[in-house]
Design a protein around this motif. Sequence first.
Motif, PDB file in Angstrom:
ATOM      1  N   ARG A  82       0.815  -1.208   0.000  1.00 34.66           N
ATOM      2  CA  ARG A  82       0.000   0.000   0.000  1.00 34.66           C
ATOM      3  C   ARG A  82       0.857   1.270   0.000  1.00 34.66           C
ATOM      4  O   ARG A  82       0.415   2.317  -0.478  1.00 34.66           O
ATOM      5  CB  ARG A  82      -0.882  -0.038   1.247  1.00 34.66           C
ATOM      6  N   GLN A  85       1.203   3.452  -3.052  1.00 34.55           N
ATOM      7  CA  GLN A  85       0.101   4.296  -3.518  1.00 34.55           C
ATOM      8  C   GLN A  85       0.162   5.644  -2.805  1.00 34.55           C
ATOM      9  O   GLN A  85      -0.545   5.879  -1.836  1.00 34.55           O
ATOM     10  CB  GLN A  85      -1.243   3.605  -3.265  1.00 34.55           C
ATOM     11  N   THR A  86       1.021   6.553  -3.304  1.00 32.13           N
ATOM     12  CA  THR A  86       1.210   7.821  -2.612  1.00 32.13           C
ATOM     13  C   THR A  86       0.172   8.853  -3.010  1.00 32.13           C
ATOM     14  O   THR A  86      -0.067   9.799  -2.291  1.00 32.13           O
ATOM     15  CB  THR A  86       2.586   8.417  -2.950  1.00 32.13           C
ATOM     16  N   GLY A  87      -0.428   8.694  -4.196  1.00 32.44           N
ATOM     17  CA  GLY A  87      -1.338   9.714  -4.685  1.00 32.44           C
ATOM     18  C   GLY A  87      -0.596  10.869  -5.334  1.00 32.44           C
ATOM     19  O   GLY A  87      -1.204  11.847  -5.750  1.00 32.44           O
ATOM     20  N   GLN A  88       0.728  10.787  -5.421  1.00 30.95           N
ATOM     21  CA  GLN A  88       1.518  11.842  -6.060  1.00 30.95           C
ATOM     22  C   GLN A  88       1.617  11.552  -7.548  1.00 30.95           C
ATOM     23  O   GLN A  88       2.084  10.494  -7.946  1.00 30.95           O
ATOM     24  CB  GLN A  88       2.928  11.876  -5.475  1.00 30.95           C
ATOM     25  N   LEU A  89       1.176  12.519  -8.362  1.00 36.40           N
ATOM     26  CA  LEU A  89       1.160  12.300  -9.803  1.00 36.40           C
ATOM     27  C   LEU A  89       2.560  12.027 -10.352  1.00 36.40           C
ATOM     28  O   LEU A  89       2.772  11.113 -11.142  1.00 36.40           O
ATOM     29  CB  LEU A  89       0.540  13.508 -10.496  1.00 36.40           C
ATOM     30  N   ASN A  90       3.526  12.811  -9.871  1.00 36.78           N
ATOM     31  CA  ASN A  90       4.890  12.661 -10.389  1.00 36.78           C
ATOM     32  C   ASN A  90       5.405  11.244 -10.147  1.00 36.78           C
ATOM     33  O   ASN A  90       6.049  10.642 -10.997  1.00 36.78           O
ATOM     34  CB  ASN A  90       5.837  13.653  -9.703  1.00 36.78           C
ATOM     35  N   ILE A 148       3.873   8.834 -12.610  1.00 38.69           N
ATOM     36  CA  ILE A 148       4.494   8.957 -13.925  1.00 38.69           C
ATOM     37  C   ILE A 148       5.848   8.275 -13.930  1.00 38.69           C
ATOM     38  O   ILE A 148       6.209   7.564 -14.881  1.00 38.69           O
ATOM     39  CB  ILE A 148       4.660  10.442 -14.302  1.00 38.69           C
ATOM     40  N   PHE A 149       6.569   8.432 -12.814  1.00 38.13           N
ATOM     41  CA  PHE A 149       7.873   7.785 -12.704  1.00 38.13           C
ATOM     42  C   PHE A 149       7.707   6.269 -12.875  1.00 38.13           C
ATOM     43  O   PHE A 149       8.451   5.625 -13.616  1.00 38.13           O
ATOM     44  CB  PHE A 149       8.487   8.116 -11.340  1.00 38.13           C
ATOM     45  N   VAL A 177       7.014   5.452 -16.552  1.00 41.33           N
ATOM     46  CA  VAL A 177       8.211   5.544 -17.398  1.00 41.33           C
ATOM     47  C   VAL A 177       9.123   4.363 -17.134  1.00 41.33           C
ATOM     48  O   VAL A 177       9.658   3.748 -18.061  1.00 41.33           O
ATOM     49  CB  VAL A 177       8.936   6.883 -17.141  1.00 41.33           C
ATOM     50  N   LEU A 210       5.918  16.027 -16.874  1.00 37.96           N
ATOM     51  CA  LEU A 210       5.064  15.238 -15.981  1.00 37.96           C
ATOM     52  C   LEU A 210       5.790  14.854 -14.698  1.00 37.96           C
ATOM     53  O   LEU A 210       5.194  14.777 -13.635  1.00 37.96           O
ATOM     54  CB  LEU A 210       4.587  13.982 -16.701  1.00 37.96           C
ATOM     55  N   LEU A 211       7.094  14.594 -14.830  1.00 35.77           N
ATOM     56  CA  LEU A 211       7.839  14.142 -13.660  1.00 35.77           C
ATOM     57  C   LEU A 211       8.140  15.283 -12.698  1.00 35.77           C
ATOM     58  O   LEU A 211       8.109  15.115 -11.491  1.00 35.77           O
ATOM     59  CB  LEU A 211       9.156  13.493 -14.091  1.00 35.77           C
ATOM     60  N   SER A 243      -3.110  15.215  -3.311  1.00 37.92           N
ATOM     61  CA  SER A 243      -3.045  13.879  -2.723  1.00 37.92           C
ATOM     62  C   SER A 243      -3.687  13.850  -1.342  1.00 37.92           C
ATOM     63  O   SER A 243      -3.823  12.802  -0.741  1.00 37.92           O
ATOM     64  CB  SER A 243      -1.608  13.391  -2.662  1.00 37.92           C
ATOM     65  N   ARG A 260      -6.504  11.410  -0.653  1.00 38.38           N
ATOM     66  CA  ARG A 260      -6.270  10.025  -0.290  1.00 38.38           C
ATOM     67  C   ARG A 260      -6.578   9.795   1.189  1.00 38.38           C
ATOM     68  O   ARG A 260      -6.967   8.707   1.586  1.00 38.38           O
ATOM     69  CB  ARG A 260      -4.823   9.698  -0.626  1.00 38.38           C
TER      70      ARG A 260
END
Lengths: 583, 103
Positions: free
Chosen positions: A553, A556-561, A564-565, A568, B24-25, B99, B102
Amino acid sequence: MIMSSWLIVLIIGVPWLGAVVLRLVDDRRAQLQHTLAAAFACITGAVSVALLFFSSGEVTLSLPLGEVFGVFTFVPDAFGVSLSAIAAAIGFLAVIFSVDYMQGEAQLGRYYSFILLFIGAMVGLVLSGNLLLLFFFWEITALCSYVLISFYNDDPNAVKGGLQALIVTQLGGVGLLAGALLVQANLGTYQISTFLAEAHTLPVGVLSLTAFGCLFAAAAKSAQAPFHYWLPGAMEAPTPVTALIHAATMVNAGVYLLARFYPAFEGVPGWKTAVVAVGSITALIAGIMAITAVDLKRVLAYSTVSQLGYMVYAIGVGGVFASQFHLFSHAIFKALLFLAAGTVIHSVGTRDMRQMGGLGKSMPFTRAVFIIGSLALTGIPIFNGFWSKELVLESGAAVGPNWAYIIMLIGAGLTAIYTIRMVWMVFYGTPASEEHYHDAAPFMRVSLSVLASGVMVGWLLVGPFGQMMERTLPYHHLHVLTLPELFSEAFRGAPLTLTIVFTGFALYLLLRKFTALWDQFDWLVRFADLDFGFSWLSDRFAGAVQGVAESVRVTQTGQLNWNIFGLVLGLIVILAVLIVGAA
Amino acid sequence: MSLSPVTIIWAGVFCLLGIGLYGLLAVRNLIKVIVALQILVKMAMLSLVAASYSVDKLALGQSLAVMVMVADTIVAVIGLALAVQVQQRLGTLDISELSRLRK
């Protein structure tokens, strides 16, 4: 389209249409819901009977769906039409029974629509000639079973039982899916007939994986050891649902799967022994647990598990016909027993057999049909259970390993003990209360009488049943019997089994007299109450899965970046694999 | 070594990919994230055209690119509408603040 294609469209289409319609009817119009459900189920039942006369081994209906799914085909062969007749006919009787049983319950729309959805899915499962399509229907039946077990969704036990059933059967479904994908990868098709014809050309490793995958799926679906514990948990469902799904139809899907693919798998080294082991061990431990249980529906559930063990065992020793015949008999007498038990539970208001006793006086009709079902379950002539169980044991005696045959004979004795114990505790003995209970209501009586007469005369159909199997199942090379042959075959082993059965009866009466002797088995009782450690094992497993989930769990940070990491990174890994693979 | 037009286009594709991914990053402003997404979509469009040119199916690539344009416009509109709503309700465009949902 020819007649039988139309019948196949109708037999799946009508109940599913009914499921949608029932969902749209307002829950306040209960009478309309009862009527509509009975009407749709009645039409389905009639169509299924009509389909019996159109059986053939050919593909009758096909839907080409392009490259990925292949062609979805329906084949009305003997397995298909007989099992769909069972599903639709017992489905109809269960719906009729529900008219009285579910009187005054809320949310009947949900109840009936899922029963109808189930009937359609079960029929589709047995008629489908495409492995992937079979898998889809397989999962729909699991979904319906889950929803209906948890029908009383304010009861935590019902929710737990439903989830357990869902998870175990889904887990098994993975085995089936893996088998289907392996077949597609190696033969380039999902068609079952092609698979059966060309199974011997597959590499041994692939075929074994498929075979054991299907055994895994079958064991989970048919509640065989070590997955048997979900079926007693499923007893929280309303009783008509139990009779239909968890006694007569869905739990047979595993046996059906093994029977269907038997010609392909019989040559796989160790597979038949594994099937025999699963079946006989299940029959034994479920028989012991049935003796110690005090919940009426749980006793019947363990008994179902044990009888399914007989069917699985029969397939393991090559008696596919015996197994299907026992399935046919068991579906009828166990549906009868469950519905009769439902009548008792409905009027007494509890499932605990210790609070029953002496009900025979106030419920003579229910007692009569329950005893008919019980005699069939123990295998007393002339009831249908006798013929089929003798056939199973005969095929075991002729071929199988002796240890398994002896276990099955012990199982027959255990069946006798738990059956007489159940009948005694419910209908005889001293009444637990002075109250006078009402007997079965009119609609209940209709269902019960039809099933009871089925128990008494159903076995007479063995001749046509066998002929149909011989004609439409080209790969099975079945050893089918006519009625006179059935007579001689069944009575050959009958003296031995009947001796064991009556010893079982006597043993129970003896143990009742001398309770001190019963206390000697205290350790066994306690061990059986603990489910022989299987539920403990499953709880540990569930705990471990939860632990893993909790620790993952963190990602699942909720951080978009961060997401994306991850994307990638995944892309780079896939590219790297592709480049390395190409080089 | 002479640079053919296709090679130049492919170089452009990879540049756009790099810029978009970097955006994005690294970027935290929601509007800038949407801009980065748009750059990535432009990269996809460009690569469609370039790839179709390489396999001599230019019409196919161009028609696909037109379809991407349509879909892409919808994505941009919805994304920006979301950004406006986020700004109005939470008073910030910082995506790390988002965030909080959450918890």
